[in-house]
Design a protein around this motif. Structure first.
Motif, PDB file in Angstrom:
ATOM      1  N   GLY A 230      59.377 -65.358  64.763  1.00 30.96           N
ATOM      2  CA  GLY A 230      60.433 -66.223  65.268  1.00 30.96           C
ATOM      3  C   GLY A 230      61.526 -65.512  66.016  1.00 30.96           C
ATOM      4  O   GLY A 230      62.344 -66.150  66.673  1.00 30.96           O
ATOM      5  N   PHE A 231      61.586 -64.186  65.926  1.00 24.81           N
ATOM      6  CA  PHE A 231      62.693 -63.466  66.565  1.00 24.81           C
ATOM      7  C   PHE A 231      62.606 -63.570  68.083  1.00 24.81           C
ATOM      8  O   PHE A 231      61.586 -63.278  68.685  1.00 24.81           O
ATOM      9  N   LEU A 232      63.716 -64.014  68.677  1.00 27.09           N
ATOM     10  CA  LEU A 232      63.827 -64.095  70.133  1.00 27.09           C
ATOM     11  C   LEU A 232      65.294 -63.890  70.465  1.00 27.09           C
ATOM     12  O   LEU A 232      66.157 -64.639  70.009  1.00 27.09           O
ATOM     13  N   ALA A 233      65.590 -62.852  71.220  1.00 26.95           N
ATOM     14  CA  ALA A 233      66.986 -62.537  71.503  1.00 26.95           C
ATOM     15  C   ALA A 233      67.082 -61.752  72.799  1.00 26.95           C
ATOM     16  O   ALA A 233      66.077 -61.340  73.374  1.00 26.95           O
ATOM     17  N   ALA A 234      68.313 -61.543  73.226  1.00 26.02           N
ATOM     18  CA  ALA A 234      68.558 -60.813  74.464  1.00 26.02           C
ATOM     19  C   ALA A 234      68.602 -59.307  74.230  1.00 26.02           C
ATOM     20  O   ALA A 234      68.669 -58.549  75.195  1.00 26.02           O
ATOM     21  N   TYR A 235      68.600 -58.895  72.956  1.00 25.97           N
ATOM     22  CA  TYR A 235      68.608 -57.475  72.648  1.00 25.97           C
ATOM     23  C   TYR A 235      67.965 -57.260  71.285  1.00 25.97           C
ATOM     24  O   TYR A 235      67.611 -58.221  70.598  1.00 25.97           O
ATOM     25  N   PRO A 236      67.749 -56.004  70.875  1.00 25.22           N
ATOM     26  CA  PRO A 236      66.941 -55.756  69.676  1.00 25.22           C
ATOM     27  C   PRO A 236      67.536 -56.350  68.406  1.00 25.22           C
ATOM     28  O   PRO A 236      68.741 -56.588  68.304  1.00 25.22           O
ATOM     29  N   GLU A 237      66.670 -56.515  67.434  1.00 27.22           N
ATOM     30  CA  GLU A 237      67.087 -57.049  66.145  1.00 27.22           C
ATOM     31  C   GLU A 237      68.075 -56.120  65.438  1.00 27.22           C
ATOM     32  O   GLU A 237      68.801 -56.553  64.539  1.00 27.22           O
ATOM     33  N   THR A 238      68.134 -54.878  65.894  1.00 31.97           N
ATOM     34  CA  THR A 238      69.077 -53.945  65.287  1.00 31.97           C
ATOM     35  C   THR A 238      70.523 -54.411  65.436  1.00 31.97           C
ATOM     36  O   THR A 238      71.368 -54.077  64.594  1.00 31.97           O
ATOM     37  N   GLN A 239      70.843 -55.182  66.492  1.00 30.81           N
ATOM     38  CA  GLN A 239      72.199 -55.720  66.633  1.00 30.81           C
ATOM     39  C   GLN A 239      72.543 -56.638  65.462  1.00 30.81           C
ATOM     40  O   GLN A 239      73.651 -56.603  64.931  1.00 30.81           O
ATOM     41  N   PHE A 240      71.590 -57.454  65.057  1.00 29.75           N
ATOM     42  CA  PHE A 240      71.803 -58.371  63.935  1.00 29.75           C
ATOM     43  C   PHE A 240      71.886 -57.584  62.622  1.00 29.75           C
ATOM     44  O   PHE A 240      72.680 -57.911  61.736  1.00 29.75           O
ATOM     45  N   ILE A 241      71.052 -56.547  62.517  1.00 30.58           N
ATOM     46  CA  ILE A 241      71.046 -55.733  61.300  1.00 30.58           C
ATOM     47  C   ILE A 241      72.380 -55.008  61.139  1.00 30.58           C
ATOM     48  O   ILE A 241      72.966 -54.965  60.053  1.00 30.58           O
ATOM     49  N   ARG A 242      72.874 -54.430  62.229  1.00 28.20           N
ATOM     50  CA  ARG A 242      74.147 -53.709  62.163  1.00 28.20           C
ATOM     51  C   ARG A 242      75.298 -54.636  61.784  1.00 28.20           C
ATOM     52  O   ARG A 242      76.212 -54.248  61.055  1.00 28.20           O
ATOM     53  N   LEU A 243      75.267 -55.866  62.303  1.00 24.02           N
ATOM     54  CA  LEU A 243      76.330 -56.821  61.982  1.00 24.02           C
ATOM     55  C   LEU A 243      76.424 -57.044  60.477  1.00 24.02           C
ATOM     56  O   LEU A 243      77.514 -57.227  59.935  1.00 24.02           O
ATOM     57  N   GLU A 244      75.285 -56.996  59.783  1.00 23.39           N
ATOM     58  CA  GLU A 244      75.266 -57.298  58.358  1.00 23.39           C
ATOM     59  C   GLU A 244      75.985 -56.240  57.519  1.00 23.39           C
ATOM     60  O   GLU A 244      76.338 -56.498  56.367  1.00 23.39           O
ATOM     61  N   SER A 245      76.195 -55.066  58.096  1.00 24.07           N
ATOM     62  CA  SER A 245      76.903 -54.022  57.349  1.00 24.07           C
ATOM     63  C   SER A 245      78.223 -53.627  58.005  1.00 24.07           C
ATOM     64  O   SER A 245      78.930 -52.764  57.488  1.00 24.07           O
ATOM     65  N   LEU A 246      78.568 -54.267  59.122  1.00 20.34           N
ATOM     66  CA  LEU A 246      79.793 -53.939  59.847  1.00 20.34           C
ATOM     67  C   LEU A 246      81.006 -54.392  59.033  1.00 20.34           C
ATOM     68  O   LEU A 246      81.042 -55.516  58.538  1.00 20.34           O
ATOM     69  N   THR A 247      81.991 -53.513  58.899  1.00 14.48           N
ATOM     70  CA  THR A 247      83.183 -53.859  58.118  1.00 14.48           C
ATOM     71  C   THR A 247      84.400 -54.124  58.988  1.00 14.48           C
ATOM     72  O   THR A 247      85.408 -54.624  58.502  1.00 14.48           O
ATOM     73  N   SER A 248      84.339 -53.766  60.252  1.00 11.67           N
ATOM     74  CA  SER A 248      85.421 -54.077  61.187  1.00 11.67           C
ATOM     75  C   SER A 248      84.813 -54.301  62.560  1.00 11.67           C
ATOM     76  O   SER A 248      83.743 -53.773  62.869  1.00 11.67           O
ATOM     77  N   SER A 249      85.510 -55.082  63.368  1.00  5.56           N
ATOM     78  CA  SER A 249      84.973 -55.413  64.679  1.00  5.56           C
ATOM     79  C   SER A 249      84.784 -54.153  65.513  1.00  5.56           C
ATOM     80  O   SER A 249      85.655 -53.289  65.566  1.00  5.56           O
TER      81      SER A 249
END
Length: 741
Positions: free
Chosen positions: A191-210
């Motif tokens: 189901g993954f479909l995006a304009a850039y790699p799934e790593t962007q979504f993965i990084r967001l899950e551990s990001l603590t500041s913008s």
């Protein structure tokens, strides 16, 4: 064994797969067009990557071009071919495909690892259980396998001639048809479909500041893709688009449903990185089609509870928040309320709207400065080149439309008209371009501003909503009550309503806003209540005729007159909406004002970067109309002059310098050109005697006006602002003013 295929890589992705046959990462054989060295590699193993036996090529496959690749495996050796030339071999292979045993997966374009999916094209994919000779491989360069001496692959043969559907048909006779599956991304998840790699979504899950450079709003972009797929499906009926949309929602749910609530709250509170635009709306549209319960649950995964709870409790927390990151949260909540009945969502949307309109609203209907909300009541202080982001107005109109459906409050219609006829219409340049939308991002409101219709080269979010705006001009003209008993006419625009449940068509004929009148013509027969909006700006002279007969204004709820009757074909309803000129004071500086002519914001055409000073009260009418101070400019509709300054409607999409606000200068008290001989003094908050007086307009007659002047002058005298003599002069001047139109 021989594998052969034509491939055209679309990207230089390392470790994507031309094929990968195996059970898992332990047992498999695969062919990649580009390994870590950038060259093709074939590998086979029964014990993971550390024990692979390989054939490594000597040259790279070109991106965007067709290449013919082949792998041959004989007893103890193997070779790799590109375009009929041997580019790699291994004479010491110990493993054969048969030794791998029965295989669970035979994938084309997909990896058993978290590698990129092969992007690009395939043609004439074949697998033989024999080793083809170099001459036979040469034949494959000139024609399809089926026409060569080797014939089609006996294990499978896919010519890849399909133009639709989800099946590659096997022409080997073995009926091993291949099924397309949704497996995009890196790592590859269904189901993954995006304009850039799934790593962007993965990084967001551990990001603590913008962190703008590290993660830039991946779910915001996902919304755009999902919305486009839904538009494609709803417009064409092509089930593939819905399949992709549903897959995206499945993929998002598979990620977000595994996160803790604390993780989700942290993600969505991050400026920019956690921005997700209108994705909740798009998910709920998908749910409308799929009826999958998990898609409804997915929509609620995006709840930013701290913000929603504050709005629901009417606690204003907008100061410093990114405006267009938060407005779409509410446009999603209104749809969630309609599907769940959760009153918290409804109350949050209701209260939020009132935190923006009017406390944070500019005269054109826009909001925000530098993309952010600021303290309520700050308008004059914020006037600058980065005010009123256009996307904010677009999304506020979506929210306003939804709230009106629930509450039929005329305040929503008033705001909708203001934002549509001013910021939205004025956000499009009045010329065509083959390459760019020519729409605004920010709308400068400082003195001498010039609208930029190609912000950042035409690549901002507001270019997208700018294109969409033109499709929505008429979406809030009419509203029908749920029980089909009543019709609301909220906007006066040339339009046609086809009311199917009543078998009635209503055509609205008007040149509004160039003229303050409109006619509604009926076709068909039905009984219903017709609610005609009475705009605040037109109330003193608003009138209605039905079939030519003037109508007494019936008792009505605020903002509407209502006519309930049996309507017949040929009935005509004529509405008169006289335009009055009024000035609106900024809440933080009453001397800084904007001009409204009916629903239209008038701007002064001037390149000066200092506030222009204008005055209007000396010729004001009892209705509060200030237009006696204006003279029309011949040949230019809705253009006026006040002194030597030309005024024009903001909605004209020009690149001329303008002033959306001016400095009000009324030094003396004057009524209908009658001088009182008294200075127009100010209170400590900056408001003047004439400001306070004319804020009470309209006055029904001279008597009411004189009485009001008398009471107000007496109060200002008691407060020590005027002397007793000055009070008498003010009242005397009011008595001498005739106000004869």
């Amino acid at each position: 064994m021989t594998f052969a295929a034509w491939v055209r890589p679309a990207a230089a992705d390392e470790w994507s797969r031309i094929f990968d046959f195996g059970n898992d990462t332990e047992t498999n054989m695969f062919l990649t067009p580009r390994d870590s060295e950038g060259v093709p590699r074939f590998s086979i193993t029964r014990s993971g990557g550390g024990d692979e036996e390989r054939i490594v090529g000597s040259e790279s496959l070109p991106v965007g071009e067709w290449s013919h690749v082949a792998v041959t495996l004989a007893e103890g050796s193997g070779a790799l071919y590109v375009n009929g030339r041997r580019i790699g071999d291994n004479p010491r292979l110990s493993l054969t495909p048969a030794e791998l045993g029965p295989l669970a997966h035979c994938w084309i374009g997909r990896s058993h690892y978290d590698d990129p999916v092969q992007s690009g094209g395939y043609a004439d994919i074949n697998l033989w259980s024999s080793v083809l000779s170099p001459d036979q491989l040469g034949e494959l360069q000139r024609t399809e396998a089926a026409a060569t001496t080797a014939g089609p692959g006996d294990r499978f043969s896919y010519p890849c001639r399909e133009r639709s559907g989800t099946v590659l048909h096997d022409r080997s006779g073995g009926h091993r048809h291949a099924i397309y599956t949704r497996t995009w991304g890196e790592p590859s998840h269904p189901g993954f479909l995006a304009a850039y790699p799934e790593t962007q979504f993965i990084r967001l899950e551990s990001l603590t500041s913008s962190s703008y450079p590290v993660v830039w709003a991946p779910y915001y972009t996902a919304h755009k893709i999902l919305q486009g797929l839904l538009d494609a499906y709803e417009t064409t009926g092509d089930g593939r688009a819905l399949d992709l949309a549903s897959g995206m929602c499945d993929w998002m749910y598979s990620r977000l449903s595994e996160l803790t609530d604390a993780d989700l709250q942290r993600m969505w509170s991050l400026f920019s990185s956690g921005e997700y635009g209108g994705i909740v709306e798009a998910i709920l549209r998908t749910h409308d089609h799929t009826r999958e319960p998990r898609h409804l649950r997915l929509a609620e995964c995006f709840n930013l509870d701290s913000f929603i709870d504050a709005c629901a409790r009417n606690r204003d927390v907008l100061d410093g928040e990114h405006a267009n990151q938060h407005i779409p949260i509410l446009t999603g909540l209104v749809l969630l309320y309609e599907r769940t009945g959760d009153q918290r969502y409804k109350q949050a949307a209701h209260n939020f709207w009132r935190m923006v309109v009017p406390p944070r609203m500019f005269g054109i209907g826009g909001t925000g400065e530098g993309e952010f909300f600021h303290r309520r009541g700050r308008v004059a202080e914020l006037l600058g080149p980065e005010t009123a982001e256009t996307c904010c107005a677009h999304n506020m109109l979506k929210l306003t439309r939804a709230l009106f459906r629930w509450e039929t409050d005329p305040d929503y219609a008033e705001y909708h008209e203001r934002a549509l006829f001013n910021q939205i219409l004025g956000s499009k340049r009045d010329e065509d371009d083959d390459e760019k939308p020519l729409t605004t991002y920010f709308v400068g409101l400082q003195p001498g501003a010039i609208r930029d219709f190609t912000p950042k080269g035409g690549t901002t979010c507001c270019e997208g909503t700018g294109l969409e705006n033109a499709t929505k001009y008429q979406d809030s003209v009419y509203f029908v009550r749920d029980d089909q008993s009543a019709l609301y006419v909220n906007l006066y625009l040339p339009s046609t309503l086809r009311w199917r449940s009543k078998a009635v068509t209503i055509e609205q004929e008007t040149t509004f806003p160039y003229q303050g009148r409109s006619r509604l013509r009926m076709s068909g027969s039905a009984r219903f209540a017709l609610h005609l909006r009475v705009p605040d700006w037109a109330e003193p002279g608003f009138s209605v005729r039905i079939n030519g007969r003037p109508q007494p204004s019936p008792p009505a709820s605020r903002g509407y007159v209502t006519f309930t009757r049996e309507w017949e074909t040929g009935d005509a309803v004529d509405v008169e909406l006289p335009f009055l000129l009024r000035a609106e004071r900024s809440p933080d500086d009453s001397t800084v004002q904007n001009l409204m002519y009916g629903p239209l914001n008038l701007v002064a055409r001037s390149a000066s970067t200092e506030f222009l000073t204008l005055g209007f009260y000396a010729t004001a009418r009892l209705s509060g109309d200030l237009s006696r101070a204006l003279s029309a400019v011949l040949g230019k509709p809705l253009h006026f002059r006040v002194g030597d300054v030309e005024l024009a409607p903001f909605f004209e999409g020009t690149t001329e310098a303008y002033h959306a606000y001016f400095r009000r200068h009324e030094p003396r008290i004057v009524f209908d050109s009658v001088e009182a001989g008294v200075p127009n003094r100010r209170r400590p908050d900056g408001s003047t005697f004439l400001d306070e007086l004319w804020a009470e307009a309209p006055f029904t007659d001279r008597g009411e006006f004189i009485n009001h002047v008398t009471r107000l002058a007496r109060r200002w005298s008691r407060e020590g602002i005027f002397t007793g003599v000055e009070q008498g002069r003010i009242v005397s001047a009011a008595g001498r003013a005739r106000f004869e139109d």
